[in-house]
Structure formats: structure tokens, C-alpha cells
Design an enzyme around this catalytic site. Structure first.
Site, short mmCIF file in Angstrom:
data_model
loop_
_atom_site.label_atom_id
_atom_site.label_comp_id
_atom_site.label_asym_id
_atom_site.label_seq_id
_atom_site.Cartn_x
_atom_site.Cartn_y
_atom_site.Cartn_z
N LYS A 1 14.15 62.96 -57.08
CA LYS A 1 14.58 61.97 -56.05
C LYS A 1 14.48 60.59 -56.53
O LYS A 1 15.19 59.79 -56.58
CB LYS A 1 13.96 62.35 -54.69
CG LYS A 1 14.60 63.50 -54.09
CD LYS A 1 13.94 63.79 -52.79
CE LYS A 1 14.52 65.28 -52.34
NZ LYS A 1 13.91 65.75 -51.17
N GLN B 1 8.43 64.43 -47.97
CA GLN B 1 8.83 65.79 -48.52
C GLN B 1 8.36 66.93 -47.56
O GLN B 1 7.12 66.92 -47.50
CB GLN B 1 8.44 65.95 -49.87
CG GLN B 1 9.10 67.27 -50.64
CD GLN B 1 10.61 67.13 -50.82
OE1 GLN B 1 11.17 66.28 -50.83
NE2 GLN B 1 11.01 68.56 -51.00
N ASP C 1 16.71 61.11 -44.37
CA ASP C 1 16.96 62.51 -44.70
C ASP C 1 17.78 62.91 -43.17
O ASP C 1 18.10 64.30 -43.14
CB ASP C 1 15.31 63.55 -44.24
CG ASP C 1 14.81 63.70 -45.51
OD1 ASP C 1 15.91 64.19 -46.48
OD2 ASP C 1 13.73 64.01 -45.60
#
Ligand code: GUN
Length: 278
Positions: free
Chosen positions: A51, A95, A118
Site C-alpha cells: 500500500k 490495517q 477504507d
């Protein structure tokens, strides 16, 4: 019959080039993405590295914040508060999974919805289900983009989603519904899973377990989207679908690796650019 391979890697690469060009054309400050990882989960380490590197590749600023597995919840919340207040940071991603002693809900709730790239904050989730403007979670968004880029229109089709996670199953079911598919969500308690999956024109499998779906569970001509990322007994990356048998029956199928995974990252970059622009 042998299925067409839905090449997420190639589609993601072209999306990344478009984002790179858009970022290069920005006159001033570049978009910023902060990625927080807690602990040493090896799969999470790989995802987070990808990422951050992808964000840097398209010309964004990106930083990785690594916290030890035994970090206290408040320290993580303080980190998020600082990023919320930092005008150079447009996107914040924590994460998952988080260690058991940390309340993941509390952490996701702490991220400013406008920086929640997200799409996991409850206000983004609510807006998704209400059909209001929101940040759409990266993997479901990437699946829909890959389906669209492959010339497949879900309207009027039967879609079956196997898996009901907040990250993939539930949001992708909503997006398929928005695309006018007739949607069924199946899961670990679904009796006779094969009879359900065999109805699917579009079959999305997001369980996190090897070979949950085999070729005999696929309707001839179906489109199969494999969201799994597992290691098999030989340590090789594999999805949730038995590719060898399913690709004999399906009309189109995503490989693992090189299918959904790269699309997730491309959509994260898109969400970061959208957060910057809004
Ligand atoms: N863990 C597995 N998938 C995801 C994702 O899309 N975002 C985050 N933050 N964690 C994940």
C-alpha cells in the site's frame, strides 16, 4: 471450456497510471496517506508495504506507522488523533486485524470519516447502505470496477456472495444490489452451500479458506470472483476457489494472485485522491 482470466493486475496497473498522471498534474501539495500497522502479522506486513509503495509510486506522500503488538489502545488512539489533525494527511488506514486486546471498533470510530479511505467508519457504512455519498471500501469497489472493466453487467443477474465480513461480503453485496443484481449472501451456516452457489451468474467468494468453492459448485458460464488470499500446504498463495476445476466451468475467473488483490490497492489510491479532492 476454459474461462477468461480477469486480469486484475493489468486493470489495476492502468488505473494506477491514471492516478499517477492526476497526482502529477496537481499544482501544490500532494495527497498524503498514513498507514498504521500494529504487530508483526506477516500477511499484514506484506499488504501494508504494498500500500505504501503504491502510494509513493503514484506520487503521493505516504508513511507507515509501525506500533508494537503490545501497544496500548490509547497510544493508537492518540496516533489517530494526531493524523486526524494533520492537514498533510488525507487518508488514514489502520490495517486489520488488530491484536485482541485492542477494541477495533473504537479504533475505526476514531478515524475522521473524511479521512477514512477504507470506508470502515460507521458513518461511511451507514451512508453506503442508505445510498448516500460515501467512501466505498477498497476491495468491494475494486471487484465492481474489475467486473465493469471486463464488460460484465450485473443487472438482472443472480449474484451469490459467500462470506459476510464487514470488509468484503456485506459491502460487495450492497454494491451488487446497487448494480441491479439479485443478491444472496451465503456463509458458514448456509446448508447445502453448493446448491446456492450453483444458482449464481456472478459468484463472489470471500471466506478466507482454501477450496471453499470447487468446480462442481459453479454454474456453467458463471463469473467467479475469488477474494481469498491463503497459503496452501506447500506454502503457495491460493484463493478460496479451486482454480483448476472452477476455471473449467466458469466463463470468467479471477486468479490468485493477480486478481482482486491489486484492484484493492488501486482503489485505496483512488479513495485517497478522492479524500484529497473533497
Ligand atoms: N485487512 C484485510 N483487508 C483489509 C483492508 O481492506 N483494509 C484494512 N485496513 N485492513 C484489511
Amino acid at each position: 471450456m476454459s474461462a477468461k482470466i480477469l486480469d486484475g493486475k493489468a486493470v489495476a496497473a492502468s488505473i494506477k497510471e491514471e492516478i499517477k498522471a492526476a497526482v502529477e498534474a496537481l499544482p501544490g501539495r500532494k495527497p498524503g496517506l498514513a498507514v498504521i500497522i500494529v504487530g508483526e502479522n506477516p500477511a499484514s506486513q506484506v499488504y501494508v508495504r504494498n500500500k505504501v509503495q503504491s502510494a509513493l509510486y503514484v506520487g503521493m506522500n505516504s508513511r507507515k506507522i509501525e506500533l508494537p503488538a503490545d501497544v496500548c489502545e490509547q497510544r493508537l488512539l492518540d496516533e489517530i488523533a494526531a493524523l486526524n489533525a494533520d492537514p498533510s494527511v488525507d487518508g488514514i488506514l489502520v490495517q486489520l486485524p488488530l491484536p485482541a486486546h485492542i477494541d477495533a471498533d473504537k479504533v475505526l470510530d476514531a478515524i475522521l470519516p473524511s479521512k477514512d479511505v477504507d470506508g470502515f467508519h460507521p458513518s461511511n457504512v451507514a451512508n453506503l447502505w442508505l445510498g448516500r455519498p460515501c467512501t466505498v471500501p477498497c476491495t468491494p469497489k475494486g471487484i465492481m470496477r474489475l467486473i465493469a472493466e471486463s464488460g460484465i453487467n450485473p443487472a438482472g443477474k443472480k449474484a451469490v456472495v459467500v462470506g459476510r465480513s464487514n470488509i468484503v461480503g456485506k459491502p460487495v453485496a450492497k454494491l451488487l444490489l446497487d448494480a441491479n443484481a439479485t443478491v444472496t449472501i451465503a456463509h458458514s451456516r448456509t446448508p447445502d452451500l453448493a446448491s446456492v452457489t450453483r444458482e449464481a451468474d456472478i459468484l463472489v467468494v470471500a471466506v478466507g479458506k482454501e477450496a471453499v468453492v470447487t468446480g462442481d459448485m459453479v454454474k456453467p458460464g458463471a463469473v467467479v470472483i475469488d477474494v481469498g488470499m491463503n497459503r496452501n500446504a506447500e506454502g503457495k498463495l491460493c484463493g478460496d476457489v479451486d482454480f483448476a476445476s472452477a476455471s473449467e466451468v466458469a466463463s470468467a475467473i479471477t486468479p490468485v494472485p493477480g486478481g482482486v488483490g491489486p484492484m484493492t490497492i488501486a482503489m485505496l489510491l483512488q479513495n485517497t485522491l478522492e479524500a484529497y479532492n473533497s
